[in-house]
Write a protein that holds these residues in place. Structure first.
Motif, PDB file in Angstrom:
ATOM      1  N   ILE A 110       0.692  -0.933   0.371  1.00  0.00           N
ATOM      2  CA  ILE A 110       0.059   0.005  -0.165  1.00  0.00           C
ATOM      3  C   ILE A 110       0.801   1.535  -0.130  1.00  0.00           C
ATOM      4  N   ALA A 111       2.370   1.374   0.762  1.00  0.00           N
ATOM      5  CA  ALA A 111       2.596   2.806   0.635  1.00  0.00           C
ATOM      6  C   ALA A 111       3.506   2.807  -0.516  1.00  0.00           C
ATOM      7  N   ILE A 112       3.741   1.434  -0.954  1.00  0.00           N
ATOM      8  CA  ILE A 112       4.766   1.580  -2.750  1.00  0.00           C
ATOM      9  C   ILE A 112       3.318   1.966  -4.032  1.00  0.00           C
ATOM     10  N   ALA A 113       2.480   1.600  -2.859  1.00  0.00           N
ATOM     11  CA  ALA A 113       1.320   2.182  -4.335  1.00  0.00           C
ATOM     12  C   ALA A 113       0.869   4.001  -3.873  1.00  0.00           C
ATOM     13  N   LYS A 114       0.697   4.820  -2.621  1.00  0.00           N
ATOM     14  CA  LYS A 114       0.425   5.157  -2.805  1.00  0.00           C
ATOM     15  C   LYS A 114       1.691   6.654  -3.885  1.00  0.00           C
ATOM     16  N   GLY A 115       1.052   7.355  -4.785  1.00  0.00           N
ATOM     17  CA  GLY A 115       1.755   8.258  -4.642  1.00  0.00           C
ATOM     18  C   GLY A 115       3.219   9.446  -4.606  1.00  0.00           C
ATOM     19  N   THR A 116       2.860   9.869  -2.785  1.00  0.00           N
ATOM     20  CA  THR A 116       3.086  10.651  -1.596  1.00  0.00           C
ATOM     21  C   THR A 116       3.892  10.485  -0.810  1.00  0.00           C
ATOM     22  N   GLU A 117       4.684   9.122  -1.379  1.00  0.00           N
ATOM     23  CA  GLU A 117       5.028   8.286  -0.575  1.00  0.00           C
ATOM     24  C   GLU A 117       6.358   7.390  -0.674  1.00  0.00           C
ATOM     25  N   LYS A 118       7.344   8.233   0.275  1.00  0.00           N
ATOM     26  CA  LYS A 118       8.404   7.627  -0.056  1.00  0.00           C
ATOM     27  C   LYS A 118       8.845   5.859  -0.343  1.00  0.00           C
ATOM     28  N   ASN A 119       9.553   5.291  -0.997  1.00  0.00           N
ATOM     29  CA  ASN A 119       9.240   3.839  -1.340  1.00  0.00           C
ATOM     30  C   ASN A 119      10.661   2.968  -0.779  1.00  0.00           C
ATOM     31  N   SER A 120      11.824   3.844  -0.236  1.00  0.00           N
ATOM     32  CA  SER A 120      12.604   2.712   0.158  1.00  0.00           C
ATOM     33  C   SER A 120      12.643   1.706   1.462  1.00  0.00           C
ATOM     34  N   MET A 121      11.854   2.700   2.867  1.00  0.00           N
ATOM     35  CA  MET A 121      11.623   2.070   2.918  1.00  0.00           C
ATOM     36  C   MET A 121      10.490   0.795   3.366  1.00  0.00           C
ATOM     37  N   ALA A 122       9.603   0.995   2.585  1.00  0.00           N
ATOM     38  CA  ALA A 122       8.752  -0.038   2.110  1.00  0.00           C
ATOM     39  C   ALA A 122       8.742  -1.645   1.724  1.00  0.00           C
ATOM     40  N   THR A 123      10.118  -0.328   0.441  1.00  0.00           N
ATOM     41  CA  THR A 123      10.405  -1.625  -0.504  1.00  0.00           C
ATOM     42  C   THR A 123      11.794  -2.423   0.460  1.00  0.00           C
ATOM     43  N   LEU A 124      12.448  -2.032   1.373  1.00  0.00           N
ATOM     44  CA  LEU A 124      13.238  -2.305   2.366  1.00  0.00           C
ATOM     45  C   LEU A 124      12.480  -4.219   3.617  1.00  0.00           C
ATOM     46  N   ALA A 125      10.950  -3.672   3.913  1.00  0.00           N
ATOM     47  CA  ALA A 125      10.198  -3.584   4.328  1.00  0.00           C
ATOM     48  C   ALA A 125       9.494  -5.256   4.061  1.00  0.00           C
ATOM     49  N   ILE A 126       9.062  -5.167   2.906  1.00  0.00           N
ATOM     50  CA  ILE A 126       8.583  -5.886   1.799  1.00  0.00           C
ATOM     51  C   ILE A 126       9.948  -7.423   1.967  1.00  0.00           C
ATOM     52  N   ILE A 127      11.221  -6.783   1.602  1.00  0.00           N
ATOM     53  CA  ILE A 127      12.213  -7.163   1.372  1.00  0.00           C
ATOM     54  C   ILE A 127      12.896  -8.267   2.401  1.00  0.00           C
ATOM     55  N   ILE A 128      12.375  -7.825   3.733  1.00  0.00           N
ATOM     56  CA  ILE A 128      12.776  -8.487   4.593  1.00  0.00           C
ATOM     57  C   ILE A 128      11.847  -9.186   5.712  1.00  0.00           C
ATOM     58  N   SER A 129      10.056  -9.342   4.787  1.00  0.00           N
ATOM     59  CA  SER A 129       9.112  -9.548   4.795  1.00  0.00           C
ATOM     60  C   SER A 129       9.764 -10.663   4.372  1.00  0.00           C
ATOM     61  N   PHE A 130       9.631 -10.840   2.889  1.00  0.00           N
ATOM     62  CA  PHE A 130       9.813 -11.876   2.554  1.00  0.00           C
ATOM     63  C   PHE A 130      11.226 -12.736   2.763  1.00  0.00           C
ATOM     64  N   GLY A 131      11.920 -12.366   3.684  1.00  0.00           N
ATOM     65  CA  GLY A 131      13.264 -13.401   3.663  1.00  0.00           C
ATOM     66  C   GLY A 131      13.000 -13.702   5.054  1.00  0.00           C
ATOM     67  N   SER A 132      12.004 -13.896   5.868  1.00  0.00           N
ATOM     68  CA  SER A 132      11.494 -13.980   7.045  1.00  0.00           C
ATOM     69  C   SER A 132      10.456 -14.743   6.938  1.00  0.00           C
ATOM     70  N   GLY A 133       9.569 -14.403   6.051  1.00  0.00           N
ATOM     71  CA  GLY A 133       8.622 -15.656   5.584  1.00  0.00           C
ATOM     72  C   GLY A 133       9.469 -16.681   5.044  1.00  0.00           C
TER      73      GLY A 133
END
Length: 84
Positions: free
Chosen positions: A54-77
């Protein structure tokens, strides 16, 4: 101006939460029902992915922290699935 919102911070916090909680559950550092603990870990991974996308899809949001969180989530999953 682009900046981080609660979605990025929440996604990062939930993705980091699952790793130490999994270790504490496996090594019995906390005493809860294992099924409930695994449910909490799975829930935190799923919510982190949802908040991150959702954070990546928002236009007013920086994507770096959300991308890092998604990578960590996939790794921990993946670690959670292969660890079981």
């Amino acid at each position: 101006m682009n900046r981080f919102s609660w979605l990025s911070y929440g996604s990062l916090l939930l993705s980091i939460f699952s790793v130490p909680f999994f270790y504490a559950l496996v090594y019995e550092l906390i005493r809860i029902d294992p099924y409930f603990g695994f449910f909490l870990i799975l829930l935190s991974i799923i919510l982190s992915l949802i908040f991150g996308f959702i954070a990546i899809a928002k236009g007013t949001e920086k994507n770096s922290m959300a991308t890092l969180a998604i990578i960590i989530s996939f790794g921990s999953g993946a670690y959670f699935v292969f660890g079981l």
